[in-house]
Design an enzyme around this catalytic site. Structure first.
Site, mmCIF file in Angstrom:
data_model
loop_
_atom_site.group_PDB
_atom_site.id
_atom_site.type_symbol
_atom_site.label_atom_id
_atom_site.label_comp_id
_atom_site.label_asym_id
_atom_site.label_seq_id
_atom_site.Cartn_x
_atom_site.Cartn_y
_atom_site.Cartn_z
ATOM 1 N N LYS A 97 -9.360 -9.613 5.273
ATOM 2 C CA LYS A 97 -9.842 -8.942 4.050
ATOM 3 C C LYS A 97 -9.376 -9.668 2.840
ATOM 4 C CE LYS A 97 -7.969 -5.541 1.906
ATOM 5 N NZ LYS A 97 -7.569 -5.681 0.272
ATOM 6 N N ASN A 98 -7.789 -9.922 2.678
ATOM 7 C CA ASN A 98 -7.131 -10.620 1.634
ATOM 8 C C ASN A 98 -7.243 -12.035 1.581
ATOM 9 O OD1 ASN A 98 -6.421 -8.222 0.685
ATOM 10 N ND2 ASN A 98 -4.279 -8.131 1.630
ATOM 11 N N CYS A 140 -6.433 -0.264 -4.888
ATOM 12 C CA CYS A 140 -5.679 0.905 -4.333
ATOM 13 C C CYS A 140 -4.447 1.316 -5.432
ATOM 14 C CB CYS A 140 -4.990 0.750 -3.182
ATOM 15 S SG CYS A 140 -6.022 0.582 -1.538
ATOM 16 N N ARG A 194 0.644 -2.097 -10.880
ATOM 17 C CA ARG A 194 -0.138 -3.394 -10.510
ATOM 18 C C ARG A 194 -0.415 -4.173 -11.908
ATOM 19 N NH1 ARG A 194 -3.907 -2.495 -5.553
ATOM 20 N NH2 ARG A 194 -3.214 -4.598 -4.791
ATOM 21 N N ASP A 229 1.881 -4.243 3.316
ATOM 22 C CA ASP A 229 0.399 -3.592 3.923
ATOM 23 C C ASP A 229 0.566 -2.930 5.202
ATOM 24 O OD1 ASP A 229 -0.617 -4.403 1.496
ATOM 25 O OD2 ASP A 229 -1.413 -6.141 2.263
ATOM 26 N N ARG A 231 -13.168 -0.102 3.250
ATOM 27 C CA ARG A 231 -13.204 -1.277 2.242
ATOM 28 C C ARG A 231 -12.447 -2.365 3.048
ATOM 29 N NH1 ARG A 231 -9.209 -0.364 -2.259
ATOM 30 N NH2 ARG A 231 -9.393 -2.633 -1.863
#
Ligand code: EPU
Length: 416
Positions: free
Chosen positions: A22-23, A116, A121, A304, A396
């Site tokens: 995903k990232n 999220c 952030r 994560d 997601r």
């Protein structure tokens, strides 16, 4: 509202194949628009973050074909448009269009990114990097406007080795005039994946994967191609599932060095891990030893995986201490683990686990993506039925999570 229903405490065996990261893909898709011709990406996970970025490509008038994990993007008709609030706020990674559009058009209008809720952030390092490259930045309500006559290479030092800032500055600098150096760059494997992709288009990037990245600007980028790397966080999540409930559970398509920190901690706990070529075979041990974990930037223990690994800490025989150092608010899972029977004390960013505590099925909430993965693991381990709410967060980032776990023997389903 969709829910995940898990009847837990079932042995997991067979094979789980890991999808593309995903990232990785969330940076590779915005990077694609830098090509003047078009690109092909392989191993693209079918997750909702991918779909959200494809919606942005659609807005920018790219032609896209996505089938069987292969994504072809034709950028020849690309147009610069305002990235609308509804699209930008669906995910964090929409911010990679800042660097990419700035490099392509010298002008970007984009609404604040989403993602999220795990801390404040800020994106000040990204913005400072763009400024050093010669961009002006304005904030207009909830929207950023970046503009420049011409980007010029610069020496940029990051106060913290931020993944997002490293990639975004790399995207902006790739066509800037002259040389850019990013010092104290992040070293995560996803950064290497993006640099390889840009280099396949003709960019001149060296040092990705180290703390100093050098970029020599080029005028045009041509056709590009890349394999999205396997998702190390998805792999880690299923390795933890194996440590909790596995009987010869095979996790395949893994790059072992990407999850070395996790594997080493699991071995310390007494989990049996057999290594085969690109696969790991995991068995639940009779007992787990308690351990201490502190999250760090790569190659340290990834933030994560902090929430997923918490379930294992509830099962360890004694006191385990977990410290989160990257985000200030990544403890959303704790109250639900407590509801399921865990004995955990939280003090700011540190959680102290007193185990082992049997877990029982309860109605819980996926407060964010990795908290959701934690709830799935807790549900697989617990006796009785666990009902997880707000599962869109999970979808997601985890491709076919229900099917993958069902095939391994879990009793899990989505209730629409
Ligand atoms: N930070 C700043 N200013 C900045 C940028 C970052 O203060 O300009 C701070 C952040 O607030 C945070 C820390 O630096 O406290 C690390 O942030 P980083 O920029 O490295 O994270 P990110 O790029 O926003 C990516 C992943 C995250 C993952 C982190 C760390 C994406 C889209 N997100 O976020 O993934 O936790 O790197 O590895 O790639 C997830 O997948 O669940 C997830 C949150």
């Amino acid at each position: 509202m969709k829910q995940l229903i898990i009847n837990g405490n079932k042995q997991l065996s067979g094979e789980i194949k890991i999808s593309g990261a995903k990232n990785g893909v969330v940076a590779l898709i915005p990077a694609a628009i830098l090509s003047d011709e078009g690109v092909t990406l392989y191993n693209v996970p079918n997750i909702s973050d991918t779909k959200s970025l494809l919606d942005i490509l659609d807005l920018l008038n790219c032609n896209v074909e996505y089938k069987d994990e292969v994504l072809k993007i034709d950028t020849k008709q690309l147009e610069n448009k305002v990235i609308k609030e509804e699209l930008a706020k669906r995910l964090r990674a929409s911010y990679y269009f800042m660097g990419a559009l700035l490099a392509k058009f010298n002008y970007v209008e984009i609404y604040f990114p989403g993602g999220c809720n795990i801390g404040s952030r800020p994106i000040d390092y990204h913005i400072n990097g763009f400024k050093k490259l010669g961009a002006e930045v304005e904030i207009d309500g909830n929207k950023y406007v970046f503009k420049t006559k011409k980007l010029k290479g610069a020496d940029i030092y990051l106060d913290f080795a931020s993944v997002g800032a490293t990639i975004n500055i790399m995207l902006a600098a790739v066509k800037a005039e002259g040389k850019t150096t990013i010092s104290n760059a992040a070293k995560e494997p996803e950064i290497v994946n993006v640099a390889s992709f840009l280099n396949s288009m003709g960019a001149k990037i060296t040092g990705a994967g180290t703390s100093e990245i050098k970029i020599e600007g080029v005028k045009h980028l041509k056709k590009g191609v890349i394999d999205v790397i396997p998702d190390r966080i998805e792999a880690g999540t299923y390795v933890i599932a194996g440590a909790l409930m596995g009987k010869d559970l095979k996790i395949s398509g893994v790059i072992e060095e990407h999850i070395e920190a996790l594997l080493s901690k699991l071995k310390e706990m007494g989990v049996e891990i057999k290594k085969e070529k690109k696969s790991l075979i995991i068995n639940k041990p009779k007992k787990y030893k308690p351990i201490n974990i502190k999250t760090l930037v790569f190659p340290g223990f990834p933030t994560d995986l902090g929430q997923p690994v918490s379930v294992l800490l509830t099962q360890a025989d004694g006191v385990s201490i977990f410290e989160e150092t990257i985000y200030e608010n990544r403890m959303g899972h704790i109250k639900y683990l407590q509801k399921m029977g865990a004995n955990i004390r939280v003090n700011d960013r540190t959680a102290i686990f007193m185990g082992p505590t049997p877990l029982k099925g309860e109605e819980v909430v996926a407060t964010d993506l990795r908290a959701g993965a934690c709830m799935v693991l807790a549900g697989l381990t617990a006796k009785g039925t666990t009902i997880i709410n707000e599962i869109d967060h999970i979808l997601r980032g985890y491709e076919n999570i229900v099917e993958k776990l069902q095939n391994a023997g879990a009793d899990i389903r989505i209730k629409e």
